[in-house]
Design a protein around this motif. Sequence first.
Motif, PDB file in Angstrom:
ATOM      1  N   ALA A 123      48.274 105.290   0.695  1.00  0.00           N
ATOM      2  CA  ALA A 123      47.042 104.664   1.195  1.00  0.00           C
ATOM      3  C   ALA A 123      46.703 105.217   2.577  1.00  0.00           C
ATOM      4  CB  ALA A 123      47.199 103.154   1.248  1.00  0.00           C
ATOM      5  N   HIS A 124      45.423 105.452   2.811  1.00  0.00           N
ATOM      6  CA  HIS A 124      44.950 105.974   4.096  1.00  0.00           C
ATOM      7  C   HIS A 124      44.696 104.869   5.114  1.00  0.00           C
ATOM      8  CE1 HIS A 124      43.188 109.422   1.502  1.00  0.00           C
ATOM      9  NE2 HIS A 124      44.432 109.681   1.843  1.00  0.00           N
ATOM     10  N   GLY A 125      44.460 103.669   4.640  1.00  0.00           N
ATOM     11  CA  GLY A 125      44.162 102.540   5.510  1.00  0.00           C
ATOM     12  C   GLY A 125      44.264 101.244   4.732  1.00  0.00           C
ATOM     13  N   PHE A 126      43.965 100.135   5.401  1.00  0.00           N
ATOM     14  CA  PHE A 126      44.063  98.817   4.770  1.00  0.00           C
ATOM     15  C   PHE A 126      42.982  97.895   5.290  1.00  0.00           C
ATOM     16  CE2 PHE A 126      48.295 100.554   4.561  1.00  0.00           C
ATOM     17  CZ  PHE A 126      48.753 100.158   3.311  1.00  0.00           C
TER      18      PHE A 126
ATOM     19  N   GLY B  45      40.250 107.404   1.513  1.00  0.00           N
ATOM     20  CA  GLY B  45      38.990 108.080   1.783  1.00  0.00           C
ATOM     21  C   GLY B  45      38.226 108.287   0.483  1.00  0.00           C
ATOM     22  N   GLY B  46      36.972 107.866   0.441  1.00  0.00           N
ATOM     23  CA  GLY B  46      36.153 108.054  -0.744  1.00  0.00           C
ATOM     24  C   GLY B  46      36.349 107.003  -1.815  1.00  0.00           C
ATOM     25  N   ASP B  47      37.129 105.924  -1.544  1.00  0.00           N
ATOM     26  CA  ASP B  47      37.344 104.928  -2.599  1.00  0.00           C
ATOM     27  C   ASP B  47      36.113 104.066  -2.854  1.00  0.00           C
ATOM     28  OD1 ASP B  47      37.407 103.015  -0.557  1.00  0.00           O
ATOM     29  OD2 ASP B  47      39.493 102.489  -0.845  1.00  0.00           O
ATOM     30  N   ALA B  48      35.138 104.129  -1.983  1.00  0.00           N
ATOM     31  CA  ALA B  48      33.883 103.413  -2.220  1.00  0.00           C
ATOM     32  C   ALA B  48      32.886 104.396  -2.829  1.00  0.00           C
ATOM     33  CB  ALA B  48      33.345 102.817  -0.922  1.00  0.00           C
ATOM     34  N   ASN B  49      33.205 104.877  -4.024  1.00  0.00           N
ATOM     35  CA  ASN B  49      32.359 105.869  -4.682  1.00  0.00           C
ATOM     36  C   ASN B  49      31.237 105.197  -5.454  1.00  0.00           C
ATOM     37  OD1 ASN B  49      33.464 104.917  -7.095  1.00  0.00           O
ATOM     38  ND2 ASN B  49      35.000 106.512  -7.178  1.00  0.00           N
ATOM     39  N   PHE B  50      30.627 105.911  -6.359  1.00  0.00           N
ATOM     40  CA  PHE B  50      29.476 105.387  -7.088  1.00  0.00           C
ATOM     41  C   PHE B  50      29.799 104.193  -7.979  1.00  0.00           C
ATOM     42  CE2 PHE B  50      31.386 108.008 -10.291  1.00  0.00           C
ATOM     43  CZ  PHE B  50      31.029 107.431 -11.487  1.00  0.00           C
ATOM     44  N   MET B  51      31.035 104.050  -8.434  1.00  0.00           N
ATOM     45  CA  MET B  51      31.358 102.965  -9.365  1.00  0.00           C
ATOM     46  C   MET B  51      31.092 101.584  -8.760  1.00  0.00           C
ATOM     47  SD  MET B  51      32.017 104.143 -12.286  1.00  0.00           S
ATOM     48  CE  MET B  51      32.739 102.717 -13.081  1.00  0.00           C
TER      49      MET B  51
END
Length: 187
Positions: free
Chosen positions: A124-127, A154-160
């Motif tokens: 995980a990059h952050g929390f 990073g990028g986990d808030a993508n289009f889905m």
Amino acid sequence: MTGGQRGEPELVGQDGVGVPDALQRLWTPHRLAYVQGENKADGDQPHGCPFCRLVGMDDEQALILARGERVYAVLNLYPYNPGHLMAVPYRHVADYTELTAEETVELAEFTQRAMTVVRAVSGAHGFNIGMNQGVIAGAGIAAHLHQHVVPRWGGDANFMPVVGHTKVLPQLLGQTRELLAGAWRES
């Protein structure tokens, strides 16, 4: 229902409703239980509280990762991201100010350890870490305090989630529990 092109379903209804389109569907039926309020606490009564019921269950069945003297760590049944877990005091208290000094310390220690374990297993990059105090603040189970530990990449808030209002979880909760519980014991 009749077959559409390339085997796609074609539902015939009024005004063309159900006509096949180019969109693919990702079904997340497990979320319906959350939306409908399943597993919510019954007011202030510990007997109706899912967090109180979990402690009497087998760790694997309850998705419990680790047990301390005053606090336990459990996977969130309706995770925002893979590895989303919670640190929960055994004692049925609703407000952070109601914790004893010992419970507060162990809750903090479990949160730190959760971060270490999730980082080791998933990179995980952050929390996001926090608790919602009261129904008005967004607590789904307001009667029993719990602290969320949500891993982020990073990028986990993508289009889905943005367009499809859906989170993609790459493994079953039991598999996630097995990985994190094993790493917790080794840390």
